[in-house]
Scaffold this active site. Sequence first.
Site, PDB file in Angstrom:
ATOM      1  CG  ASP A 124      -2.030   0.991   1.107  1.00 16.45           C
ATOM      2  OD1 ASP A 124      -2.545   1.152  -0.016  1.00 16.45           O
ATOM      3  OD2 ASP A 124      -2.385   1.621   2.113  1.00 16.45           O
ATOM      4  CG  HIS A 131      -4.377  10.844   2.446  1.00 20.02           C
ATOM      5  ND1 HIS A 131      -5.310  10.763   3.462  1.00 20.02           N
ATOM      6  CD2 HIS A 131      -3.393   9.969   2.762  1.00 20.02           C
ATOM      7  CE1 HIS A 131      -4.910   9.856   4.349  1.00 20.02           C
ATOM      8  NE2 HIS A 131      -3.751   9.356   3.946  1.00 20.02           N
ATOM      9  NE  ARG A 140       5.340  15.252   9.258  1.00 18.89           N
ATOM     10  CZ  ARG A 140       4.775  14.117   8.845  1.00 18.89           C
ATOM     11  NH1 ARG A 140       4.817  13.052   9.600  1.00 18.89           N
ATOM     12  NH2 ARG A 140       4.182  14.063   7.678  1.00 18.89           N
ATOM     13  CD  GLU A 197      -5.905   4.891   4.867  1.00 20.53           C
ATOM     14  OE1 GLU A 197      -5.298   4.043   4.169  1.00 20.53           O
ATOM     15  OE2 GLU A 197      -5.337   5.666   5.651  1.00 20.53           O
ATOM     16  CD  GLU A 199      -5.398   2.958  -0.114  1.00 21.85           C
ATOM     17  OE1 GLU A 199      -4.650   2.315  -0.885  1.00 21.85           O
ATOM     18  OE2 GLU A 199      -5.174   3.101   1.101  1.00 21.85           O
ATOM     19  CG  ASP A 229      -5.322   0.335   3.685  1.00 22.05           C
ATOM     20  OD1 ASP A 229      -5.283  -0.823   4.119  1.00 22.05           O
ATOM     21  OD2 ASP A 229      -4.445   1.183   3.910  1.00 22.05           O
ATOM     22  NE  ARG A 233      -7.203   6.810   9.853  1.00 20.39           N
ATOM     23  CZ  ARG A 233      -6.590   6.597   8.702  1.00 20.39           C
ATOM     24  NH1 ARG A 233      -5.323   6.217   8.681  1.00 20.39           N
ATOM     25  NH2 ARG A 233      -7.242   6.736   7.572  1.00 20.39           N
ATOM     26  CD  GLN A 236      -1.897   4.638  10.720  1.00 19.33           C
ATOM     27  OE1 GLN A 236      -3.117   4.739  10.634  1.00 19.33           O
ATOM     28  NE2 GLN A 236      -1.091   5.003   9.740  1.00 19.33           N
ATOM     29  CE  LYS A 249      -2.776   2.588   7.452  1.00 18.58           C
ATOM     30  NZ  LYS A 249      -3.733   3.256   6.564  1.00 18.58           N
ATOM     31  CB  THR A 253      -7.375  -4.790   2.364  1.00 18.30           C
ATOM     32  OG1 THR A 253      -6.388  -4.510   3.363  1.00 18.30           O
ATOM     33  CG2 THR A 253      -7.233  -3.811   1.220  1.00 18.30           C
ATOM     34  CB  THR A 345      -6.140   7.926   1.609  1.00 20.28           C
ATOM     35  OG1 THR A 345      -5.892   6.874   2.525  1.00 20.28           O
ATOM     36  CG2 THR A 345      -7.514   8.510   1.838  1.00 20.28           C
ATOM     37  CD  GLU A 359      -7.592  12.822   4.193  1.00 18.60           C
ATOM     38  OE1 GLU A 359      -7.846  11.634   3.904  1.00 18.60           O
ATOM     39  OE2 GLU A 359      -7.217  13.655   3.352  1.00 18.60           O
TER      40      GLU A 359
HETATM   41 CA    CA Z   1      -3.848   3.146   2.837  1.00 16.83          CA
END
Ligand code: CA
Length: 415
Positions: A124, A131, A140, A197, A199, A229, A233, A236, A249, A253, A345, A359
Site C-alpha cells: 500500500d 491526503h 506535524r 481509506e 483507494e 484500506d 487510527r 496506528q 491495517k 482490506t 488514500t 480527514e
Molecule cells: Ca492506505
Amino acid sequence: MRLLKSWVSSANSKFTEFPLNNLPYGVFSTTKLEKRCGIAIGDMILDCRAVEEAGLIKFSAGTMFKDPFWNNLMKLERNEWTRFRKEITLLLSLDTNPEKLINMLIPQSKVELHIPFVVSEFTDFWSCKYHAINAGTMLRGAENALPLNWNHMPIGYNGRASSVIVSGTNFNRPWGQLKRPNDTLPFLAPSKRFDFELEIGAIVGSKSNGPLTVQQADDIIFGYVLLNDWSARDIQAWEGQPLGPFQAKATATTISPWIVTKEALIPLQCGPPTRENELLDHLKDCGPMFYDISLTVSLTPQKGKPSIITQTNYKEMYYSSAQQIAHHSSSGCPMRVGDLIGSGTISGSQKSERGSMLELSWGGKEPLNLTNGGTRSFLEDLDTVTFHGKGTKEDFTIGFGNCTGTLLPALKYPY
Ligand code: CA
C-alpha cells in the site's frame, strides 16, 4: 471511442457501468453453478467456463477457466490478454448471432460474487498529495506537513494479502494495543478510531525480476479494482513509533468484485499532475498513466439511510500505479502475478473530497454531519461504507461496481 453495441440489450445504455467497452472480470456462483470466472455485460454475466467448454474460446497454453480465479489468464503474455478481450468483444457484439451464447448468460441479480483473483502480496502506498498534506498537518503541523522525501518518491509499506476480502464480506472491529496521550500505560481494547481509506488497487499480471522502467511497470498492470484500506487510527498512533502501519491495517482490506482491465480504462487516461520538482529518471512520467475516474463514498448507519460523505477523483493522485511499481522494483524486489498495489488514500483539495474519516472529521475534532441524520468522527458498529467508481465518456460509462463492507462489533477477546 464510442459505445460499442451488444446483442445483450442492457449493455447498450449510456448509463450502464458494464457496456461492451468495459467487460470486467469477476468470479461468481449461483445456487446451481459452482464458483467460476465470469464477465459482466450490462446486467448479465457471461459464464467463461461454459464458453471455453463449448470451444468458443481457446488458448494454446491449455484450459484457462477450470479454476475460480483469473490468475491463469493473468500469467499469460500481454498479447494473450488483448486477444482474449477482442474475442469476447466479438462474441458479445451486435454482429454476432447470440444463439450459442444465450444460455451462458446469468442475470447479475441471481449470483453471489467472490474474490476475482488470488492475491499474492499486498503493498500500500501514500501517493495522493492532498491526503498526505492533511494527515501530515494533523501530525506535524502545516509547516512540516510533507516529509522531505515525499516529492521525490512514492512512499509505501508492505501489507498483508491474507486479509484482502471481496466487497460484501463483513468483519469485526479489531482489538489492539492502545495508548492515548494521557494514559500512563498501554491497554488492549477494541479500536475506538476505526476508519476507511478510499483507494484504487492495481493488479500485477506479469511477474518481474529486477528494476522496471515506468513504462515496463505500466505494461505489467492487468487491471484495477476499488480498494478500502480499513484503518484503526488509535492502533496506528501507538504502534507506528517509528515504523509504518502494522496491526492498524491488517484486519481487512476490501476490494470491489470486478477487475476493470487496463485496456478498458484507456479512454479515461489523463496526464500527470504538475511536478514540484523533477523526478529522478527511474520515476519520470512517460505518458498518460493517470485516470479520470469519479469516486464517491457513502456511509449508511444501521437501519439508516446512506449519506454521501465524499466525492473525489482518481486523477488527484501524484504518483501513478506504474510509478509505484517502478519504485517498488528499484531495489530488485520481484513482482508476482496477483500482487495488489494500493494507491493510497485519494482526497481532493476540498473538504467534501476527503477520502477518510480522519480527514473528514479532522482527527475527530470536527465531527461530520451525515446528510441523513447523525454525526460521525470515526466509524460506529454496524456502519456500512460503500465506494463507487466510474468514468464517463460522451455516450458510455466504465464502472467498477460497488466496494462495500459493514463493520460488525468487536468479538470477545479469546481469553
Ligand atoms: Ca492506505
